[in-house]
Design a protein around this motif. Structure first.
Motif, PDB file in Angstrom:
ATOM      1  N   UNK A 139      24.422 173.276  -0.898  1.00  0.00           N
ATOM      2  CA  UNK A 139      25.822 173.055  -1.225  1.00  0.00           C
ATOM      3  C   UNK A 139      26.042 172.606  -2.650  1.00  0.00           C
ATOM      4  N   UNK A 140      25.092 171.846  -3.217  1.00  0.00           N
ATOM      5  CA  UNK A 140      25.247 171.349  -4.578  1.00  0.00           C
ATOM      6  C   UNK A 140      25.347 172.498  -5.577  1.00  0.00           C
ATOM      7  N   UNK A 141      24.486 173.503  -5.448  1.00  0.00           N
ATOM      8  CA  UNK A 141      24.549 174.622  -6.389  1.00  0.00           C
ATOM      9  C   UNK A 141      25.854 175.399  -6.228  1.00  0.00           C
ATOM     10  N   UNK A 142      26.281 175.610  -5.005  1.00  0.00           N
ATOM     11  CA  UNK A 142      27.558 176.293  -4.783  1.00  0.00           C
ATOM     12  C   UNK A 142      28.704 175.497  -5.391  1.00  0.00           C
ATOM     13  N   UNK A 143      28.685 174.179  -5.204  1.00  0.00           N
ATOM     14  CA  UNK A 143      29.734 173.329  -5.765  1.00  0.00           C
ATOM     15  C   UNK A 143      29.714 173.389  -7.290  1.00  0.00           C
ATOM     16  N   UNK A 144      28.515 173.422  -7.888  1.00  0.00           N
ATOM     17  CA  UNK A 144      28.402 173.514  -9.342  1.00  0.00           C
ATOM     18  C   UNK A 144      29.107 174.756  -9.866  1.00  0.00           C
ATOM     19  N   UNK A 145      28.859 175.877  -9.233  1.00  0.00           N
ATOM     20  CA  UNK A 145      29.490 177.121  -9.662  1.00  0.00           C
ATOM     21  C   UNK A 145      31.009 177.033  -9.573  1.00  0.00           C
ATOM     22  N   UNK A 146      31.500 176.457  -8.507  1.00  0.00           N
ATOM     23  CA  UNK A 146      32.946 176.388  -8.309  1.00  0.00           C
ATOM     24  C   UNK A 146      33.592 175.380  -9.251  1.00  0.00           C
ATOM     25  N   UNK A 147      32.916 174.268  -9.507  1.00  0.00           N
ATOM     26  CA  UNK A 147      33.455 173.295 -10.463  1.00  0.00           C
ATOM     27  C   UNK A 147      33.442 173.853 -11.884  1.00  0.00           C
ATOM     28  N   UNK A 148      32.434 174.656 -12.213  1.00  0.00           N
ATOM     29  CA  UNK A 148      32.414 175.309 -13.523  1.00  0.00           C
ATOM     30  C   UNK A 148      33.636 176.211 -13.676  1.00  0.00           C
ATOM     31  N   UNK A 149      33.935 176.990 -12.655  1.00  0.00           N
ATOM     32  CA  UNK A 149      35.107 177.869 -12.699  1.00  0.00           C
ATOM     33  C   UNK A 149      36.390 177.046 -12.822  1.00  0.00           C
ATOM     34  N   UNK A 150      36.489 175.954 -12.060  1.00  0.00           N
ATOM     35  CA  UNK A 150      37.667 175.081 -12.144  1.00  0.00           C
ATOM     36  C   UNK A 150      37.837 174.530 -13.556  1.00  0.00           C
ATOM     37  N   UNK A 151      36.730 174.090 -14.147  1.00  0.00           N
ATOM     38  CA  UNK A 151      36.779 173.524 -15.494  1.00  0.00           C
ATOM     39  C   UNK A 151      37.295 174.548 -16.500  1.00  0.00           C
ATOM     40  N   UNK A 152      36.852 175.789 -16.352  1.00  0.00           N
ATOM     41  CA  UNK A 152      37.291 176.844 -17.264  1.00  0.00           C
ATOM     42  C   UNK A 152      38.783 177.116 -17.114  1.00  0.00           C
ATOM     43  N   UNK A 153      39.269 177.148 -15.887  1.00  0.00           N
ATOM     44  CA  UNK A 153      40.686 177.439 -15.659  1.00  0.00           C
ATOM     45  C   UNK A 153      41.584 176.280 -16.069  1.00  0.00           C
ATOM     46  N   UNK A 154      41.018 175.065 -16.157  1.00  0.00           N
ATOM     47  CA  UNK A 154      41.801 173.874 -16.491  1.00  0.00           C
ATOM     48  C   UNK A 154      41.614 173.426 -17.948  1.00  0.00           C
ATOM     49  N   UNK A 155      40.979 174.270 -18.759  1.00  0.00           N
ATOM     50  CA  UNK A 155      40.764 173.969 -20.185  1.00  0.00           C
ATOM     51  C   UNK A 155      39.989 172.662 -20.383  1.00  0.00           C
ATOM     52  N   UNK A 156      39.060 172.388 -19.491  1.00  0.00           N
ATOM     53  CA  UNK A 156      38.248 171.187 -19.619  1.00  0.00           C
ATOM     54  C   UNK A 156      37.132 171.397 -20.644  1.00  0.00           C
ATOM     55  N   UNK A 157      36.692 170.303 -21.244  1.00  0.00           N
ATOM     56  CA  UNK A 157      35.524 170.308 -22.125  1.00  0.00           C
ATOM     57  C   UNK A 157      34.295 170.223 -21.232  1.00  0.00           C
TER      58      UNK A 157
END
Length: 315
Positions: A139-157
């Protein structure tokens, strides 16, 4: 001041008491809180910043101990999950020079489930992806991928540290490199050790290694060189920023203290993306981060040895 969201493993480090022995000879261990992203979160909070840790620990006494440590260090643990398995453990032996020998017993960290409520909090914020176990599946790796996508869509650093552990990837180094590439491609800041940069780039020369990694995507690289300092690299400039002289006892967590201190400073400049265009300020920040990393090596255990604001900035 922006909150830095640190995602990954929180674990127990069982540290061999006698230095100079490898794990095959160690007989007594002392319990310490550890896990790279947890160390980063504690560094930021101890320096006076705001950090939130997202990860999973076991529903056992070790998990309770770890959560108490984070709370004592003023880290927000409201999104930490308790898994129905044992808390992840690492057994660590220290050589005379403070270098480490690791064996992992992986448990709850891989059970992390993606939490969609974090997405809105990441808007224009800062996320640090720096778990040693994040690319091992579950689950951790899956969550990493999804949080990366969220960060990109939210203009996060986005900050990424691969935290390569050779005992976790024996014979599978090429898989590790392949999995790192998607994070390097999208991250604004990547922190590597010398060995990680050489492994990922396929280059032994460090400047060529950095250039190779820039071509993948990351515009800013900090390559830690231990007592020699840190190589700071952008596509146009490269500088080795020296560190302070200390007597190293335990290097556990030094790299985490470095990147935690750097992110603490970036979180204080309003728009974190501005650091990508201010090389002078970046060099000053790295000098302070080097100091934080060096101080951490002068005590046993990562979190107990992390410096406070006064120790680093003298205020």
């Amino acid at each position: 001041m922006k909150t830095v969201y640190c995602i990954g493993e929180l674990l127990i480090d069982f540290v061999a008491i006698e230095q100079g022995n490898d794990l095959s000879k160690a007989e007594e261990f002392t319990k310490k809180a550890g896990g790279a992203p947890a160390n980063v979160a504690c560094t930021i909070a101890k320096l006076g910043g705001k950090s939130q840790f997202i990860g999973a620990v076991g529903n056992d006494p070790f998990g309770t101990f770890l959560l108490n440590v984070l709370k004592e260090n003023r880290v927000d643990t409201s999104l930490v999950q308790r898994a129905k398995t044992f808390t992840t453990m690492a057994f660590v032996s220290l050589a005379e020079d403070g270098e480490r020998d690791f064996v992992f017993s992986r448990g709850a960290d891989k059970k992390l489930k993606y939490d969609p409520t974090l997405k809105k909090q990441l808007q224009n914020g800062i996320i640090h992806l720096g778990a040693a176990t994040a690319l091992l599946g579950g689950g951790l790796e899956e969550a990493y991928d999804r949080y990366l996508f969220d960060a990109l869509t939210q203009n996060a650093f986005i900050s990424f540290d691969p935290n390569f552990r050779k005992d976790l990837w024996k014979g599978e180094e090429s898989t590790f490199v392949k999995k790192c590439l998607r994070f390097i491609e999208k991250s604004h800041l990547c922190k590597f050790s010398k060995e990680e940069a050489q492994l990922i780039s396929g280059e032994t020369d460090l400047e060529r290694a950095c250039n190779n990694i820039h071509e993948i995507g990351s515009p800013l690289i900090t390559l830690t060189l231990g007592s020699e300092g840190t190589l700071v690299s952008t596509p146009k400039k490269k500088t080795i920023v020296p560190s302070i002289k200390v007597r190293a006892i335990d290097t556990t967590g030094a790299g985490d203290a470095f990147i935690g201190c750097l992110l603490y400073q970036i979180a204080n400049i309003g728009d974190p993306h501005l650091i990508l265009s201010d090389y002078g300020q970046l060099i000053e920040m790295v000098a302070m981060a080097n100091k934080a990393g060096a101080i951490t090596t002068t005590g046993y255990g990562a979190i107990p040895s992390l410096p406070d604001h006064g120790a680093v900035f003298g205020q």
